[in-house]
Motif scaffolding. Structure first.
Motif, mmCIF file in Angstrom:
data_model
loop_
_atom_site.group_PDB
_atom_site.id
_atom_site.type_symbol
_atom_site.label_atom_id
_atom_site.label_comp_id
_atom_site.label_asym_id
_atom_site.label_seq_id
_atom_site.Cartn_x
_atom_site.Cartn_y
_atom_site.Cartn_z
ATOM 1 N N GLY A 114 20.114 -30.577 -20.802
ATOM 2 C CA GLY A 114 20.429 -29.289 -20.173
ATOM 3 C C GLY A 114 21.918 -29.106 -19.953
ATOM 4 N N ASP A 115 22.573 -30.181 -19.520
ATOM 5 C CA ASP A 115 24.024 -30.104 -19.295
ATOM 6 C C ASP A 115 24.763 -29.822 -20.606
ATOM 7 O OD1 ASP A 115 23.656 -30.598 -16.624
ATOM 8 O OD2 ASP A 115 24.144 -32.746 -16.757
ATOM 9 N N LYS A 116 24.315 -30.433 -21.683
ATOM 10 C CA LYS A 116 24.954 -30.220 -22.976
ATOM 11 C C LYS A 116 24.761 -28.771 -23.451
ATOM 12 C CE LYS A 116 26.794 -34.209 -23.872
ATOM 13 N NZ LYS A 116 28.269 -34.361 -24.023
ATOM 14 N N ILE A 117 23.614 -28.214 -23.140
ATOM 15 C CA ILE A 117 23.377 -26.813 -23.491
ATOM 16 C C ILE A 117 24.318 -25.908 -22.701
ATOM 17 C CG2 ILE A 117 21.706 -24.916 -23.339
ATOM 18 C CD1 ILE A 117 19.508 -26.930 -23.956
ATOM 19 N N ASP A 118 24.442 -26.199 -21.412
ATOM 20 C CA ASP A 118 25.315 -25.391 -20.547
ATOM 21 C C ASP A 118 26.782 -25.501 -20.970
ATOM 22 O OD1 ASP A 118 23.123 -24.616 -19.086
ATOM 23 O OD2 ASP A 118 23.387 -26.164 -17.536
ATOM 24 N N ASP A 119 27.155 -26.700 -21.443
ATOM 25 C CA ASP A 119 28.553 -26.919 -21.819
ATOM 26 C C ASP A 119 28.876 -26.386 -23.218
ATOM 27 O OD1 ASP A 119 28.887 -28.170 -19.420
ATOM 28 O OD2 ASP A 119 28.682 -30.221 -20.219
ATOM 29 N N SER A 120 27.845 -26.078 -23.972
ATOM 30 C CA SER A 120 28.065 -25.627 -25.346
ATOM 31 C C SER A 120 28.558 -24.176 -25.367
ATOM 32 C CB SER A 120 26.763 -25.741 -26.138
ATOM 33 O OG SER A 120 26.933 -25.245 -27.445
ATOM 34 N N ASP A 121 29.567 -23.906 -26.197
ATOM 35 C CA ASP A 121 30.111 -22.555 -26.306
ATOM 36 C C ASP A 121 29.204 -21.654 -27.138
ATOM 37 O OD1 ASP A 121 32.295 -23.279 -24.805
ATOM 38 O OD2 ASP A 121 33.425 -23.958 -26.561
ATOM 39 N N SER A 122 28.575 -22.237 -28.154
ATOM 40 C CA SER A 122 27.688 -21.444 -29.004
ATOM 41 C C SER A 122 26.679 -22.362 -29.688
ATOM 42 C CB SER A 122 28.492 -20.698 -30.075
ATOM 43 O OG SER A 122 29.069 -21.612 -30.991
ATOM 44 N N SER A 123 25.664 -21.772 -30.262
ATOM 45 C CA SER A 123 24.639 -22.550 -30.944
ATOM 46 C C SER A 123 25.159 -23.177 -32.224
ATOM 47 C CB SER A 123 23.421 -21.663 -31.259
ATOM 48 O OG SER A 123 23.823 -20.583 -32.091
ATOM 49 N N ASP A 124 26.266 -22.666 -32.720
ATOM 50 C CA ASP A 124 26.810 -23.171 -33.972
ATOM 51 C C ASP A 124 27.309 -24.611 -33.860
ATOM 52 O OD1 ASP A 124 26.236 -20.770 -35.162
ATOM 53 O OD2 ASP A 124 28.246 -19.934 -34.807
ATOM 54 N N THR A 191 10.615 -35.651 -28.690
ATOM 55 C CA THR A 191 10.376 -34.676 -29.759
ATOM 56 C C THR A 191 10.171 -33.290 -29.146
ATOM 57 O OG1 THR A 191 7.993 -35.132 -29.676
ATOM 58 C CG2 THR A 191 9.307 -36.393 -31.262
ATOM 59 N N GLY A 192 10.306 -32.285 -29.983
ATOM 60 C CA GLY A 192 10.115 -30.923 -29.502
ATOM 61 C C GLY A 192 11.409 -30.311 -29.027
ATOM 62 N N SER A 193 11.282 -29.165 -28.362
ATOM 63 C CA SER A 193 12.455 -28.436 -27.886
ATOM 64 C C SER A 193 12.739 -28.752 -26.427
ATOM 65 C CB SER A 193 12.218 -26.929 -28.034
ATOM 66 O OG SER A 193 11.186 -26.508 -27.157
ATOM 67 N N TYR A 194 13.901 -28.309 -25.991
ATOM 68 C CA TYR A 194 14.281 -28.499 -24.592
ATOM 69 C C TYR A 194 13.323 -27.762 -23.665
ATOM 70 C CZ TYR A 194 16.956 -28.066 -20.265
ATOM 71 O OH TYR A 194 17.349 -28.097 -18.934
ATOM 72 N N LEU A 195 12.848 -26.598 -24.122
ATOM 73 C CA LEU A 195 11.977 -25.774 -23.285
ATOM 74 C C LEU A 195 10.631 -26.436 -22.996
ATOM 75 C CD1 LEU A 195 12.631 -22.220 -24.822
ATOM 76 C CD2 LEU A 195 13.546 -23.178 -22.692
ATOM 77 N N ASP A 196 10.112 -27.204 -23.937
ATOM 78 C CA ASP A 196 8.810 -27.839 -23.693
ATOM 79 C C ASP A 196 8.929 -29.318 -23.284
ATOM 80 O OD1 ASP A 196 9.375 -29.217 -26.019
ATOM 81 O OD2 ASP A 196 7.896 -28.166 -27.240
ATOM 82 N N PHE A 197 10.168 -29.820 -23.197
ATOM 83 C CA PHE A 197 10.378 -31.224 -22.820
ATOM 84 C C PHE A 197 9.781 -31.514 -21.445
ATOM 85 C CE2 PHE A 197 12.535 -34.715 -20.784
ATOM 86 C CZ PHE A 197 12.758 -35.645 -21.777
ATOM 87 N N ASN A 198 10.082 -30.677 -20.482
ATOM 88 C CA ASN A 198 9.654 -30.929 -19.111
ATOM 89 C C ASN A 198 8.131 -30.887 -18.983
ATOM 90 O OD1 ASN A 198 10.434 -31.459 -16.333
ATOM 91 N ND2 ASN A 198 9.671 -29.392 -15.872
#
Length: 217
Positions: A114-124, A191-198
């Protein structure tokens, strides 16, 4: 040995009847004062009595052997009970420890992701596989410890199976092991996405907790 005892008992009864028969013959011979029945009865009683004594000895030996076997079986089962109890207690302690580590790892990985997603400027510039690999590497020490405890759980489970006298629910322990192994596999290789990890983590963790509650109820 029980079959031999049964046969010996039946033989004893039959021979005893034969002895009684020859005794009656001998007694009748004495009463009517006839040498033939008296002699036949006497000889018959002697021969039958020897077989009767043999059957008594066989019964005694068989009964002693059965008693000894039962005592040995009881001793073995008692030792197995102690071994099973020791293994199950170790399994439960290790299960709690491993489950706790896996839960901590899962929570850490989720937060790291989650922190890495927040710190990311873009999906690229966001590489999911790299982030997940980094999250696993960050928790590698605890993952390694948890996997080592899985090995301990497996050994304890095998010991319980070996020492199960038929009155224990080894299937319950096996189910618990498979559940925590599945949780360990997930936190080791998410495995899977961040959204279904939890959601996945919660479901697997709840299953592990359910088995732990069963072991300690």
């Amino acid at each position: 040995m029980e079959t031999l005892l049964t046969i010996s008992v039946y033989a004893f009864i039959l021979i005893l009847l034969v002895v009684i028969g020859f005794f009656i013959t001998w007694l009748v011979g004495k009463i009517i004062k006839k040498q033939g029945p008296t002699k036949t009865g006497k000889i018959g009683m002697i021969i039958a009595a020897s077989f009767l004594a043999l059957s008594v000895i066989t019964i005694s030996i068989s009964a002693t052997k059965i008693s000894s076997d039962e005592a040995n079986t009881e001793k073995i089962n008692k030792q197995k009970d102690n071994n099973f109890k020791s293994a199950s207690e170790k399994f439960t302690r290790t299960y709690l420890s491993a489950g706790g580590k896996m839960e901590e790892v899962g929570t850490s990985e989720y937060k790291y992701w989650g922190d890495k997603i927040d710190d990311s400027d873009s999906s690229d510039d966001f590489d999911v596989n790299e982030v997940v690999a980094d999250a696993v590497a960050y928790n590698s020490a605890k993952i390694s410890d948890a996997n080592n405890e899985l090995d301990v759980l497996k050994k304890s489970l095998n010991k319980m199976k070996t020492n199960d006298t038929g009155k224990y629910d080894t299937k319950g322990y096996e189910k618990a092991y498979l559940r925590i192994k599945k949780l360990g596999s997930f936190v080791s290789y998410p495995t899977g996405s961040y959204l279904d990890f939890n959601d996945k983590m919660t479901k697997l963790d709840d299953a592990v907790n359910e088995s732990y509650d069963w072991m300690t109820e």
